[in-house]
Design a protein around this motif. Structure first.
Motif, short mmCIF file in Angstrom:
data_model
loop_
_atom_site.label_atom_id
_atom_site.label_comp_id
_atom_site.label_asym_id
_atom_site.label_seq_id
_atom_site.Cartn_x
_atom_site.Cartn_y
_atom_site.Cartn_z
N ILE A 145 91.09 19.76 64.33
CA ILE A 145 89.99 20.39 65.04
C ILE A 145 88.99 21.07 64.11
O ILE A 145 87.77 20.90 64.29
CB ILE A 145 90.53 21.38 66.10
CG1 ILE A 145 91.13 20.61 67.29
CG2 ILE A 145 89.45 22.33 66.58
CD1 ILE A 145 91.73 21.47 68.37
N PRO A 146 89.41 21.84 63.10
CA PRO A 146 88.42 22.44 62.19
C PRO A 146 87.53 21.39 61.52
O PRO A 146 86.32 21.60 61.37
CB PRO A 146 89.28 23.19 61.16
CG PRO A 146 90.54 23.49 61.89
CD PRO A 146 90.78 22.31 62.78
N ASP A 147 88.12 20.25 61.12
CA ASP A 147 87.31 19.21 60.48
C ASP A 147 86.39 18.52 61.48
O ASP A 147 85.28 18.12 61.12
CB ASP A 147 88.23 18.18 59.81
CG ASP A 147 87.48 17.26 58.86
OD1 ASP A 147 86.71 17.78 58.02
OD2 ASP A 147 87.64 16.03 58.97
N VAL A 148 86.84 18.37 62.74
CA VAL A 148 85.97 17.82 63.78
C VAL A 148 84.77 18.73 63.98
O VAL A 148 83.62 18.26 64.13
CB VAL A 148 86.75 17.65 65.10
CG1 VAL A 148 85.81 17.32 66.25
CG2 VAL A 148 87.80 16.56 64.96
N VAL A 152 80.02 20.97 66.01
CA VAL A 152 80.26 21.48 67.36
C VAL A 152 81.10 22.75 67.29
O VAL A 152 81.71 23.06 66.24
CB VAL A 152 80.96 20.42 68.24
CG1 VAL A 152 80.06 19.20 68.41
CG2 VAL A 152 82.31 20.01 67.64
N SER A 153 81.15 23.47 68.40
CA SER A 153 81.94 24.70 68.46
C SER A 153 83.43 24.37 68.60
O SER A 153 83.81 23.22 68.84
CB SER A 153 81.50 25.55 69.66
OG SER A 153 81.82 24.88 70.87
N THR A 205 87.87 21.30 70.94
CA THR A 205 89.15 21.31 71.66
C THR A 205 89.15 20.32 72.82
O THR A 205 90.21 19.91 73.29
CB THR A 205 89.45 22.73 72.18
OG1 THR A 205 89.42 23.65 71.08
CG2 THR A 205 90.82 22.81 72.83
N LEU A 206 87.98 19.90 73.26
CA LEU A 206 87.90 18.91 74.34
C LEU A 206 88.61 17.60 73.94
O LEU A 206 89.09 16.86 74.80
CB LEU A 206 86.44 18.62 74.69
CG LEU A 206 85.72 19.68 75.53
CD1 LEU A 206 84.24 19.35 75.63
CD2 LEU A 206 86.34 19.78 76.91
N ALA A 213 91.79 29.48 75.59
CA ALA A 213 92.89 30.10 74.85
C ALA A 213 92.39 30.94 73.68
O ALA A 213 92.79 32.10 73.50
CB ALA A 213 93.85 29.03 74.36
N ASN A 214 91.50 30.37 72.87
CA ASN A 214 91.05 31.08 71.67
C ASN A 214 90.33 32.37 72.02
O ASN A 214 90.58 33.43 71.42
CB ASN A 214 90.15 30.16 70.83
CG ASN A 214 89.84 30.75 69.47
OD1 ASN A 214 88.80 31.37 69.27
ND2 ASN A 214 90.75 30.56 68.52
#
Length: 567
Positions: A146-149, A155-156, A161-162, A519-520
């Motif tokens: 996710i961080p690399d995405v 994107v945020s 997370t989507l 969640a975050n």
């Protein structure tokens, strides 16, 4: 065993089709005279007498016996009535049907999945577990990237997370079609597994090569959709092979495979994303699921008894040329219209979920556990990376506490099944479904225990092993709940098992898809301690559900139109 596995696999059926049945022949194809032993004379007699394979409900049973002919060879008696050649009773000209019902040739028919050797059943169980793991790992393996995405597509975190939540949503919606479809006699389970798994593997390529964020999200949803059959139908496949007394063992092992996916996903994906980038998590998923497809293509047999009987009947009709040969699945299918099939595929899982109180309550509870699992997983980077300083790969190791907890729960559950529950089965091999629920009554308390422990021990002043130990209680809870609820639903709704499991999968996946999106923010705003405590209080609110069903479940089953009422 190996010969049977290959013959009944997708590869075996393809070879039989291209060779016209010369390769991998069945016993009746080698000896055409064997067809007679597959005819159930009693059911054929009932069908000849009143047009149904079930015994007559009134005293006409005596008339049926009295009307038997003395020769099974004759086609027409002196008074002009047609006589059934195999079953002997005269065919009633108004209600009867001149058919020979193909069935298992006895209680020990080796083609019946429940009569397979222990080794064969264990091997097929392993295959279903491998398939389930190969799909379930696809959700959590993405989370490591996710961080690399976020960096690659700009994107945020919520947007990135989507890619996780849409995958989970996909394998919640998919079983609504695939699971009931696998119950249709002329389709069976194997074609559904193999077709969807092949598409699942192929769709990993455009997922990894996505040129924009929208393309990534679209293919993540589609891969979840086509990877979903094992997640709902897998339980029905286990039920195909194991008698009620032993089903819980098979479902327990299958449950471990389901736990291993989300647990090992961050571990496998973490080191890959750390060394390369997010696309390597997808490539790993393709390699794993691709190997699974090849393995199952050669060795996964059909387990649906209705499909096995249907295919046996077709072979015997071809061998004998006798169009009167039929089987009970075919007789049932004759009365099904296209509308009936659509309703069974698309409507039944939803109607069972919302019209059956037992199904709804237990599905809601399982959905809560599933949602809590995915929202709670989002706290792991905050706890182990930001508080304890783990890197991305080491963070994945923190999930192993859940695997250890699941293995402990498996040992305890199997001991309870062997020493206590198996003795409760009656002489017919049946168990009152409510007696499946005690593990859920125990597991319910471990949800809040885990979340309180994890939330209040995750601080720099306390060693990192403490929240990991606390996390193990969650898998104990989830494992006991899943392995009480799924056998209960299977016992209470044996005629609609795949549809009930599909509805269960839809509801829990809906929660699993939605919860991670907030969640975050929840953990950032409330802190790890109070965010986990909030989830724990929610878990406490649901504790009474298995207790209520244990007390009132039998009464609810007797009010139900679809549930089993004879035990």
């Amino acid at each position: 065993m190996v010969w049977d596995l290959i013959r009944d696999s997708a590869f075996g059926h393809l070879v039989r089709l291209t060779s016209g049945g010369k390769w991998f022949p069945y016993a009746e194809e080698r000896d055409p005279e064997l067809w007679k032993q597959f005819v159930n004379e009693e059911k054929s007699g009932y069908l000849a007498h009143h047009g149904d394979t079930n015994p007559p409900e009134d005293s006409s049973k005596d008339q049926l016996d009295a009307g038997s002919t003395t020769s099974s060879k004759s086609r027409q008696s002196e008074d002009g009535n047609i006589d059934n050649e195999v079953s002997e009773p005269r065919v009633d000209p108004e209600k009867g049907r001149d058919k020979h019902v193909i069935d298992w040739f006895g209680p020990d028919d080796p083609d019946n999945p429940r009569n397979w050797s222990r080794g064969k059943r264990f091997f097929v169980t392993f295959e279903i577990c491998f398939l389930t793991f190969s799909v379930y790992i696809g959700s959590a393996i993405y989370s490591a990237g996710i961080p690399d995405v976020m960096h690659t597509f700009g994107v945020s975190q919520v947007a990135a997370t989507l890619g996780l939540t849409l995958y989970v949503a996909g394998y919640g919606l998919g079983p609504m079609v695939w699971a009931p479809m696998s119950e249709i006699p002329f389709i069976g389970r194997n074609p559904v597994y193999m077709m969807t798994l092949f598409i699942f593997v192929m769709f990993q390529i455009p997922t990894a090569l996505s040129s924009n964020f929208g393309m990534l999200l679209a293919f993540r949803f589609l891969t979840g959709l086509f990877g979903s059959p094992a997640l709902a139908t897998g339980g029905a496949t286990i039920g195909d092979m194991y008698r009620p007394r032993k089903q819980a063992y098979g479902l327990g092992v299958w449950g471990i495979a389901a736990v291993c996916g989300p647990v090992l996903g961050p571990l496998v994906g973490g080191f890959a994303a750390q060394a390369k980038n997010w696309t390597w998590t997808v490539w790993e998923l393709m390699w794993l699921s691709g190997f699974c497809f090849v393995f199952l293509f050669f060795f996964l047999p059909e387990t649906s008894s209705t499909n096995i009987l249907y295919r046996r009947t077709r072979r015997l009709r071809k061998i004998t040329g006798d169009e009167r040969l039929t089987c009970e699945p075919e007789i049932m299918a004759e009365h099904m219209t296209g509308k009936d099939i659509v309703l069974m595929i698309l409507v039944r899982p939803i109607t069972l979920n919302f019209t059956e109180p037992m199904v709804f309550l237990l599905n809601l509870y399982i959905a809560l556990i599933y949602g809590l699992l995915y929202i709670w997983f989002e706290s792991f980077p905050i706890v182990f990376v930001e508080i304890y300083g783990f890197n991305l790969g080491q963070e994945g190791l923190a999930f192993l506490g859940l695997l250890v907890g699941a293995l402990i729960a498996l040992t305890c559950l199997f001991s309870w099944l062997y020493f206590y529950q198996e003795k409760q089965f009656n002489s017919n091999g049946n168990l009152q479904p409510e007696k499946r629920l005690p593990p859920a009554m125990v597991g319910a308390f471990f949800v809040p225990i885990c979340l309180f422990w994890f939330g209040w021990s995750a601080r720099p002043s306390i060693h990192w092993i403490m929240p990991i130990i606390g996390s193990g209680f969650f898998s104990i809870a989830a494992f006991l709940l899943f392995n009480a609820v799924l056998p209960y639903l299977g016992d209470a709704y044996p005629d609609h098992m795949a549809s009930v499991f599909a509805g269960n999968d839809l509801m829990r996946s809906s929660f699993g898809a939605g919860f991670p999106l907030f969640a975050n923010a929840m953990y950032r705003n409330l802190g790890v301690n109070w965010a986990s405590s909030t989830l724990a209080f929610l878990g406490i609110a649901f504790i009474p559900i298995p207790f209520v069903l244990y007390i009132y479940g039998k009464r609810l089953r007797h009010w139900s139109r679809a549930a089993r009422k004879d035990i």
